[in-house]
Every structure is written in C-alpha cells, then in structure tokens.
Write an enzyme that holds these catalytic residues in place. Structure first.
Site, mmCIF file in Angstrom:
data_model
loop_
_atom_site.group_PDB
_atom_site.id
_atom_site.type_symbol
_atom_site.label_atom_id
_atom_site.label_comp_id
_atom_site.label_asym_id
_atom_site.label_seq_id
_atom_site.Cartn_x
_atom_site.Cartn_y
_atom_site.Cartn_z
ATOM 1 N N CYS A 117 0.836 -1.210 0.000
ATOM 2 C CA CYS A 117 0.000 0.000 0.000
ATOM 3 C C CYS A 117 0.874 1.264 0.000
ATOM 4 O O CYS A 117 1.470 1.573 -1.016
ATOM 5 C CB CYS A 117 -0.998 -0.006 1.153
ATOM 6 S SG CYS A 117 -2.349 1.157 0.849
ATOM 7 N N HIS A 221 -3.710 -4.992 0.239
ATOM 8 C CA HIS A 221 -3.259 -5.371 1.587
ATOM 9 C C HIS A 221 -3.283 -6.888 1.750
ATOM 10 O O HIS A 221 -4.202 -7.435 2.376
ATOM 11 C CB HIS A 221 -4.153 -4.710 2.649
ATOM 12 C CG HIS A 221 -3.794 -3.295 2.938
ATOM 13 N ND1 HIS A 221 -2.796 -2.945 3.818
ATOM 14 C CD2 HIS A 221 -4.280 -2.131 2.442
ATOM 15 C CE1 HIS A 221 -2.695 -1.623 3.870
ATOM 16 N NE2 HIS A 221 -3.584 -1.109 3.039
ATOM 17 N N GLU A 223 -1.664 -8.722 3.716
ATOM 18 C CA GLU A 223 -1.565 -9.149 5.128
ATOM 19 C C GLU A 223 -2.938 -9.316 5.756
ATOM 20 O O GLU A 223 -3.067 -9.989 6.784
ATOM 21 C CB GLU A 223 -0.692 -8.164 5.924
ATOM 22 C CG GLU A 223 -1.384 -6.885 6.399
ATOM 23 C CD GLU A 223 -1.636 -5.863 5.289
ATOM 24 O OE1 GLU A 223 -1.272 -6.121 4.123
ATOM 25 O OE2 GLU A 223 -2.210 -4.793 5.608
#
Ligand code: MN
Length: 248
Positions: A117, A221, A223
């Site tokens: 990001c 994202h 994660e």
C-alpha cells in the site's frame, strides 16, 4: 512447543511502523495483521519506527534479512516535486525520510524488500517516481479504490504480468484483491516496472528490474487476506520468506 522449534534460527524482517498521537502520548503504531502474516510465513518481525537519524538505515539492515514497508500516511508530494493536492491526507515527514533511507540502502545491498500500500508508493518515490495524489480527483475514470467495503473484502480484479515474480508468488495471472487506497503510482521510477494493474489501469504492483534485487510492491493489503480460502496472498509472503532463506 518443542525445544527443537524454539531453537530454530529465525529469519528477521524490519517492519516499518508509524507514530500517532494517542491522548497525551505520541506512540509507535503498527497493524498486528503484518506481524501475523510474517509469523505465519515463518519470519520474525522487528518493528522500526520513524527515526531521527537516517544513518540508522545501514545499522537496521545489518541486523535483519528482509525489509517490509507497510501501509499508512500519504507520502509528502514535495518528495516528487509537486505541490500538495487539496485531497492530500496526513503526511509523516520523519517516516518518509526513514523509509526512503531504508529503501536506498536495501537497493544497494540487495536486501529482499516487500512494499504494501503506502509501501509500493514510497518505494516508487524513493527511486524517483511520482504518485497520483488522489485517484477520484486526478483519475476520475477509475473506479473507487477506497469504497469502504472492508479490509478483508476482495473488491476488484487485477491482472498480473505472467513473466513477473509477483505472478509466480501469487500463482495466478488474474486475482481479486482488497482495496484501501486513494493514491497510486503515477510515473514509474527508473529501475521499476509495472507488474499488476486493475481493469481501470491503476497500478497495483511493481517490481525491480534488477534480477539480483527481489523488491516487490503491491497496492492492496495481502496481510489482511492470509486467512482467505484463496492462497494468493499467503503465496506472496511465502515467496518473500523463500527469498530470505535463499540469501547467503
Ligand atoms: Mn485498488
């Protein structure tokens, strides 16, 4: 937990964090999802806050095997020679300076680097590229890339360059990603090339031209998606871990 597991040598990753005012105290902050995604890939995260001395970059990279640049504030547009757009959000100059020093040092010593990001954005700026400061204002034909549908919702498709390290890591040339950004890469920095785009043309992935430097940036994202039924995002962290294991 067995003793054998405890003594297994750990591969470490410097993970950049931010600072935020929290009542009467300025605190270092990092979303725990980064920590969990790295631990699930067998890696040990070491948190690096914005620092006052850029010389720390070399000392930090001496101590770790990899570098992860995380999400957060907008990069100060002065760093790519632009005035702030009225829709620019919060900037953190100390974080910009710390992360840019880390990226340049990582490039010099070929430390495997993953940017997420803000991470893809600051890699691009560090290497001489620029950013779209606000997608709705400056790229009005694009879809809304921050439509509030949540951190774990796959809101749009991306298409990946089949020859890229990113496609190999994800195991696909098309996938769907979450989207929580109002900025994106504009002019791609020398030494980087685009490896993923959304259907509206917004840059969603870049990687280093230098085959000796494993450096990938993603605009989504991953994660937040490592518990997903699809293995795409876990694959990205696994490929990062494989790079660290392969490093001499
Ligand atoms: Mn997006």
């Amino acid at each position: 937990m067995s003793l054998a597991r405890k003594v297994r040598p750990g591969l470490t990753v410097a993970v950049t964090a931010t600072t935020r005012q929290d009542d009467d105290s300025r605190r270092v902050r990092l979303a725990a999802s980064y920590v969990e995604a790295l631990e699930n890939a067998g890696l040990v995260p070491l948190i690096v806050p914005p620092l006052s001395d850029t010389h720390a970059a070399a000392a930090i990279l001496d101590a770790v095997d990899g570098l992860l640049l995380t999400g957060g504030e907008d990069v100060n547009p002065a760093l790519f020679g632009e005035e702030p757009h009225p829709r620019l959000k919060t900037v953190n100059d100390q974080r910009d300076v710390t992360e840019i020093a880390l990226i340049l040092e990582a490039q010099r010593r070929k430390t495997p680097t993953l940017g997420i990001c803000r991470g893809i954005q600051v890699i691009n700026v560090a290497l001489g590229g620029s950013l779209i400061q606000d997608i709705p204002a400056q790229s009005p034909a694009a879809r809304d890339h921050d439509d509030g549908s949540g951190r774990q919702t796959r809101t749009h498709e991306i298409t990946l360059d089949p020859a890229s390290r990113m496609a190999a890591a994800i195991g696909a040339t098309k996938c769907k990603v979450n989207s929580l950004h109002h900025q994106s890469v504009k002019e791609v920095a020398p030494g980087l090339h685009v490896t993923a785009r959304s259907p509206d043309g917004i840059v969603e992935g870049v990687e280093a031209d230098d085959r000796d430097w494993w450096a990938l940036g993603v605009q989504w994202h991953p994660e937040e998606m490592t518990d997903s039924p699809e293995a795409w995002d876990r694959g990205l962290f696994r490929a990062f871990a494989d790079q660290l294991k392969a490093k001499p």
